[in-house]
Each structure stands twice: as C-alpha cells, then as structure tokens.
Design a protein around this motif. Structure first.
Motif, PDB file in Angstrom:
ATOM      1  N   LEU A  72       0.849  -1.194   0.000  1.00  0.00           N
ATOM      2  CA  LEU A  72       0.000   0.000   0.000  1.00  0.00           C
ATOM      3  C   LEU A  72       0.880   1.237   0.000  1.00  0.00           C
ATOM      4  O   LEU A  72       1.851   1.312   0.743  1.00  0.00           O
ATOM      5  N   ARG A  73       0.523   2.220  -0.855  1.00  0.00           N
ATOM      6  CA  ARG A  73       1.272   3.482  -0.890  1.00  0.00           C
ATOM      7  C   ARG A  73       0.348   4.621  -1.263  1.00  0.00           C
ATOM      8  O   ARG A  73      -0.649   4.427  -1.958  1.00  0.00           O
ATOM      9  N   VAL A  74       0.713   5.822  -0.813  1.00  0.00           N
ATOM     10  CA  VAL A  74       0.067   7.060  -1.254  1.00  0.00           C
ATOM     11  C   VAL A  74       0.891   7.573  -2.420  1.00  0.00           C
ATOM     12  O   VAL A  74       2.111   7.691  -2.329  1.00  0.00           O
ATOM     13  N   LEU A  75       0.236   7.880  -3.560  1.00  0.00           N
ATOM     14  CA  LEU A  75       0.934   8.327  -4.763  1.00  0.00           C
ATOM     15  C   LEU A  75       0.507   9.725  -5.167  1.00  0.00           C
ATOM     16  O   LEU A  75      -0.570  10.196  -4.801  1.00  0.00           O
ATOM     17  N   ASP A  76       1.330  10.344  -6.008  1.00  0.00           N
ATOM     18  CA  ASP A  76       1.006  11.601  -6.691  1.00  0.00           C
ATOM     19  C   ASP A  76       0.536  12.690  -5.727  1.00  0.00           C
ATOM     20  O   ASP A  76      -0.542  13.260  -5.878  1.00  0.00           O
ATOM     21  N   ASP A  77       1.358  12.962  -4.721  1.00  0.00           N
ATOM     22  CA  ASP A  77       1.058  14.011  -3.740  1.00  0.00           C
ATOM     23  C   ASP A  77      -0.307  13.828  -3.090  1.00  0.00           C
ATOM     24  O   ASP A  77      -1.041  14.781  -2.851  1.00  0.00           O
ATOM     25  N   GLY A  78      -0.669  12.588  -2.804  1.00  0.00           N
ATOM     26  CA  GLY A  78      -1.913  12.307  -2.105  1.00  0.00           C
ATOM     27  C   GLY A  78      -3.124  12.106  -2.987  1.00  0.00           C
ATOM     28  O   GLY A  78      -4.246  11.998  -2.501  1.00  0.00           O
ATOM     29  N   ALA A  79      -2.937  12.025  -4.307  1.00  0.00           N
ATOM     30  CA  ALA A  79      -4.066  11.907  -5.227  1.00  0.00           C
ATOM     31  C   ALA A  79      -4.610  10.478  -5.335  1.00  0.00           C
ATOM     32  O   ALA A  79      -5.783  10.294  -5.651  1.00  0.00           O
ATOM     33  N   TRP A  80      -3.780   9.485  -5.069  1.00  0.00           N
ATOM     34  CA  TRP A  80      -4.181   8.087  -5.261  1.00  0.00           C
ATOM     35  C   TRP A  80      -3.669   7.209  -4.138  1.00  0.00           C
ATOM     36  O   TRP A  80      -2.611   7.469  -3.582  1.00  0.00           O
ATOM     37  N   ILE A  81      -4.410   6.114  -3.905  1.00  0.00           N
ATOM     38  CA  ILE A  81      -3.897   5.019  -3.087  1.00  0.00           C
ATOM     39  C   ILE A  81      -3.535   3.899  -4.051  1.00  0.00           C
ATOM     40  O   ILE A  81      -4.354   3.479  -4.872  1.00  0.00           O
ATOM     41  N   SER A  82      -2.308   3.453  -3.954  1.00  0.00           N
ATOM     42  CA  SER A  82      -1.822   2.349  -4.776  1.00  0.00           C
ATOM     43  C   SER A  82      -1.891   1.067  -3.955  1.00  0.00           C
ATOM     44  O   SER A  82      -1.458   1.027  -2.804  1.00  0.00           O
TER      45      SER A  82
END
Length: 107
Positions: free
Chosen positions: A5-15
């Motif tokens: 699990l990761r936060v991507l694109d300055d908080g725009a998505w959860i991967s």
C-alpha cells in the motif's frame, strides 16, 4: 501474501500492489462522524495523507471538505476497501462507511 500500500502523486491516489486503485476526488457520504455537524457528511477527499491495513480492512487518513456545510479538515482512518484472498476490493464512494475507531494501529 503481503499487500503493498502506498500514497501516490502528492496524495491523489492510493496504490494497492503497484496499481492506482482509490482516487481522492470522490465524494464520500459519511455517517457516524465528528467531522462536521451534518447528519451525513458528503466529503470530497482532497488528499490522502497515510494508508494502512488492519486485518483485511484498508484505511486512509485524508483531508477533505464537506460539500453541504463547507467544513474542512482531516479524516482519521476512513475505510476504503478490503483485501480478501490477496485481492483488493474497493468500497464504492456511495456506500455509507463509518470511520474506523481512532486508536487502531494500521501500520
């Protein structure tokens, strides 16, 4: 089986497992919340700040705004989906999902 699990694109998505799965731009109707005084807060998630898992529940911390009353602020551990048999199943934003109890450790 581990789920990444990761936060991507300055908080725009959860991967989840290196795939963008949960966007922050959805409106989440939240019942049972102290976010604002609305009976059901319709919150636009503006950015995710953290992601974690507790058993099979995937939860996020986020900032957002209630589109009904205008309240802005942070949300503490909002359930956005679950992992079953190694596969991620997101909750639809239209489903009423109560916030997870504070104090749960999702790390």
């Amino acid at each position: 089986m581990a789920t990444e699990l990761r936060v991507l694109d300055d908080g725009a998505w959860i991967s989840v497992d290196n795939r963008r799965r949960v966007p922050n731009s959805d409106i989440w109707p939240l019942a049972v919340t102290d976010f604002c005084a609305c009976e059901t807060a319709h919150v636009v998630l503006e950015a995710f700040t953290d992601v974690g898992v507790d058993g099979e529940r995937v939860a996020v911390q986020a900032v957002g705004q209630c589109i009904d009353c205008g309240t802005e602020g942070g949300l503490d551990w909002l359930a956005v989906g679950r992992v079953r048999d190694g596969e991620f199943h997101p909750y639809a934003p239209g489903e009423l999902r109560a916030r997870l109890e504070t104090g749960n450790d999702f790390r």
